[in-house]
Design an enzyme around this catalytic site. Structure first.
Site, PDB file in Angstrom:
ATOM      1  N   LYS A 170     -30.740   1.375   5.441  1.00  0.00           N
ATOM      2  CA  LYS A 170     -30.277   2.697   5.882  1.00  0.00           C
ATOM      3  C   LYS A 170     -29.319   2.550   7.069  1.00  0.00           C
ATOM      4  O   LYS A 170     -29.271   1.485   7.703  1.00  0.00           O
ATOM      5  CB  LYS A 170     -31.485   3.551   6.290  1.00  0.00           C
ATOM      6  CG  LYS A 170     -32.260   2.988   7.481  1.00  0.00           C
ATOM      7  CD  LYS A 170     -33.554   3.746   7.723  1.00  0.00           C
ATOM      8  CE  LYS A 170     -34.338   3.120   8.880  1.00  0.00           C
ATOM      9  NZ  LYS A 170     -35.687   3.701   9.011  1.00  0.00           N
ATOM     10  N   ARG A 189     -44.748  12.494  11.512  1.00  0.00           N
ATOM     11  CA  ARG A 189     -43.330  12.778  11.325  1.00  0.00           C
ATOM     12  C   ARG A 189     -43.213  13.388   9.939  1.00  0.00           C
ATOM     13  O   ARG A 189     -43.469  14.562   9.770  1.00  0.00           O
ATOM     14  CB  ARG A 189     -42.504  11.490  11.500  1.00  0.00           C
ATOM     15  CG  ARG A 189     -41.026  11.750  11.601  1.00  0.00           C
ATOM     16  CD  ARG A 189     -40.251  10.497  11.989  1.00  0.00           C
ATOM     17  NE  ARG A 189     -40.418   9.404  11.050  1.00  0.00           N
ATOM     18  CZ  ARG A 189     -39.782   8.238  11.163  1.00  0.00           C
ATOM     19  NH1 ARG A 189     -38.979   8.009  12.173  1.00  0.00           N
ATOM     20  NH2 ARG A 189     -39.971   7.294  10.263  1.00  0.00           N
ATOM     21  N   TYR A 195     -14.095   3.810  37.707  1.00  0.00           N
ATOM     22  CA  TYR A 195     -14.327   5.241  37.956  1.00  0.00           C
ATOM     23  C   TYR A 195     -15.413   5.449  38.999  1.00  0.00           C
ATOM     24  O   TYR A 195     -16.435   4.759  38.997  1.00  0.00           O
ATOM     25  CB  TYR A 195     -14.796   5.915  36.664  1.00  0.00           C
ATOM     26  CG  TYR A 195     -13.681   6.233  35.710  1.00  0.00           C
ATOM     27  CD1 TYR A 195     -12.640   7.064  36.082  1.00  0.00           C
ATOM     28  CD2 TYR A 195     -13.696   5.695  34.430  1.00  0.00           C
ATOM     29  CE1 TYR A 195     -11.625   7.357  35.191  1.00  0.00           C
ATOM     30  CE2 TYR A 195     -12.687   5.980  33.534  1.00  0.00           C
ATOM     31  CZ  TYR A 195     -11.654   6.816  33.917  1.00  0.00           C
ATOM     32  OH  TYR A 195     -10.665   7.104  33.036  1.00  0.00           O
ATOM     33  N   MET A 206     -14.310   4.486  28.756  1.00  0.00           N
ATOM     34  CA  MET A 206     -14.345   4.815  27.333  1.00  0.00           C
ATOM     35  C   MET A 206     -13.876   3.627  26.475  1.00  0.00           C
ATOM     36  O   MET A 206     -14.481   3.304  25.457  1.00  0.00           O
ATOM     37  CB  MET A 206     -13.470   6.036  27.037  1.00  0.00           C
ATOM     38  CG  MET A 206     -13.586   6.481  25.589  1.00  0.00           C
ATOM     39  SD  MET A 206     -12.479   7.818  25.137  1.00  0.00           S
ATOM     40  CE  MET A 206     -13.158   9.185  26.041  1.00  0.00           C
TER      41      MET A 206
HETATM   42  C1  LIG Z   1     -36.604   2.475   9.103  1.00  0.00           C
HETATM   43  C2  LIG Z   1     -37.854   2.392   8.336  1.00  0.00           C
HETATM   44  C3  LIG Z   1     -38.414   1.149   7.993  1.00  0.00           C
HETATM   45  C4  LIG Z   1     -37.868  -0.171   8.502  1.00  0.00           C
HETATM   46  O1  LIG Z   1     -38.438  -0.414   9.772  1.00  0.00           O
HETATM   47  P1  LIG Z   1     -38.112  -1.740  10.621  1.00  0.00           P
HETATM   48  O2  LIG Z   1     -38.925  -1.557  11.830  1.00  0.00           O
HETATM   49  O3  LIG Z   1     -36.652  -1.695  10.887  1.00  0.00           O
HETATM   50  O4  LIG Z   1     -38.515  -2.899   9.809  1.00  0.00           O
HETATM   51  C5  LIG Z   1     -39.521   1.137   7.168  1.00  0.00           C
HETATM   52  N1  LIG Z   1     -40.077   2.281   6.735  1.00  0.00           N
HETATM   53  C6  LIG Z   1     -39.602   3.511   7.077  1.00  0.00           C
HETATM   54  C7  LIG Z   1     -40.276   4.735   6.598  1.00  0.00           C
HETATM   55  C8  LIG Z   1     -38.484   3.597   7.899  1.00  0.00           C
HETATM   56  O5  LIG Z   1     -38.020   4.810   8.257  1.00  0.00           O
END
Ligand SMILES: *Cc1c(COP(=O)(O)O)cnc(C)c1O
Length: 370
Positions: free
Chosen positions: A35, A134, A260, A309
């Site tokens: 993802k 969640r 800055y 930036m």
């Molecule tokens: C992002 C995610 C993972 C992967 O977790 P890592 O800690 O990066 O290995 C696994 N399961 C769910 C539901 C996630 O949202």
């Protein structure tokens, strides 16, 4: 070679080595979580590399990510959508052969009814909340579904999953609590659907022990070089290296204030390097606002002044002057400056450091040696 922007080098051999390290901790092959563009490292190349290494199941966050992954991964790759399916998107999901994670009764009803309407058996994943609070069916809702399993059955579940809240703290009591709750969910799921698989562990969860493994683990961060349990084995291989080109080297002829806000004062004689890359490239997250460091050659050099930036200033007085300053680069992430160490220093998560690497970097993939 000189470039106007930073270079993000992604070591695909290290990625594969990490995949094999994770696999060897498990009884069964895991899925890979790719993802958020594989945590900013590029889902297409990362996904294809993991596929070649033997990975066949992939988790994405959204329908868009999964549709894109469908276009670059071979047809036998199984793609799950962690964020589920929004009302009205079911057809698209089914047509593309994507498997949504269903985490509410309403989503389950929708999936079941679209499957009935279209007269298809399209698999889904059911997510149960065992303590993260969640996404997921509550345990009460899960047990109610098990009592009256028509809707559940019409969702054609192939996987039941949950997610650990504290897996990176191996001694946290929550880990055992969630494992036990999930074991009960798994038992009732298998009672209804022989052959259904169960999935609990992310990267850290895998290294809590075999009780957390169930049928399918879902590692992400560990594949990308993040140690699953801080300070403990196994140590994953660093996958990313971030180098920033030096735009200008200057020697202070007199004491001066830097950057800055003129917050930092330096005496005459200090030598500074201005590099390309600033907060628009995620560098506040990557090296931190204060106390940030990089390497010029073998010398550790501190960030001075605020990150701008587009640029960042390092004090390179202690380093030997680069022989060709036009080609000099300062490294801010690699095997010496690990994602985990950097993130701990700035009080961020390794995940934030990785996903903030999108920026204006040129990505270079170091190929797997054949
Ligand atoms: C992002 C995610 C993972 C992967 O977790 P890592 O800690 O990066 O290995 C696994 N399961 C769910 C539901 C996630 O949202």
């Amino acid at each position: 070679m000189s470039t106007a922007t930073g270079t993000l080098t992604i070591d695909l051999s290290a990625l594969c080595a990490n995949w094999h390290t994770v696999c060897s901790a498990l009884e069964r092959k895991p899925a890979a979580v790719i993802k958020a563009d594989a945590y900013g490292l590029g889902a297409e190349t990362v996904g294809a590399t993991l596929y070649r290494a033997g990975c066949r199941e992939f988790f994405l966050a959204t329908l868009e990510e999964a549709l894109t992954a469908r276009s670059f991964l071979p047809d036998d790759a199984i793609l799950y959508i962690l964020g589920g399916v929004r009302p009205g998107e079911e057809d698209e999901c089914i047509n593309a052969g994507l498997i949504p994670v269903l985490y509410s009764k309403s989503a389950m009803k929708r999936w079941a009814s679209v499957c009935r309407e279209l007269d298809v058996v399209s698999p889904s994943v059911i997510k149960v909340d065992t303590g993260m609070t969640r996404m997921g069916l509550s345990l009460e809702d899960w047990h109610a579904c098990v009592e009256q399993p028509e809707v559940l059955a019409d969702c054609h579940p192939v996987l039941v999953m949950s997610h650990l809240a504290c897996a990176d703290e191996p001694d946290h009591p929550m880990n055992r609590d969630q494992q036990q709750r999930f074991a009960q969910v798994a038992q009732s799921a298998r009672g209804l659907f022989p052959g259904i698989r169960c999935s609990l562990a992310n990267s850290s969860g895998i290294f809590l022990g075999a009780d957390w493994h169930f049928d399918l683990a879902r590692p992400g961060a560990s594949l990308y070089g993040f140690d699953p349990l801080a300070g403990r084995e196994p140590a994953m291989k660093a996958v990313v290296k971030l180098e920033l080109p030096v735009l200008q080297v200057r020697e202070l002829g007199q004491a001066a204030s830097i950057g800055y806000g003129a917050e930092t004062q330096l005496p005459a004689g200090r030598r500074l390097a201005v590099v390309a890359g600033g907060y628009a490239d995620g560098l506040n997250r990557t090296i931190g606002r204060e106390g940030g460091v990089g390497y010029l050659g073998d010398t550790r050099v501190p960030v001075v002044g605020r990150i701008s930036m587009d640029t960042t200033i390092f004090d390179i007085t202690e380093a030997s002057l680069p022989s060709s300053p036009d080609n000099a680069r300062i490294t801010v992430l690699d095997h010496r400056l690990r994602v985990a160490d950097v993130s701990r220093r700035i009080g961020a998560l390794g995940y934030e450091v990785l996903t903030s690497l999108a920026g204006r970097y040129r990505r270079i993939y170091r190929e797997v040696a054949q």
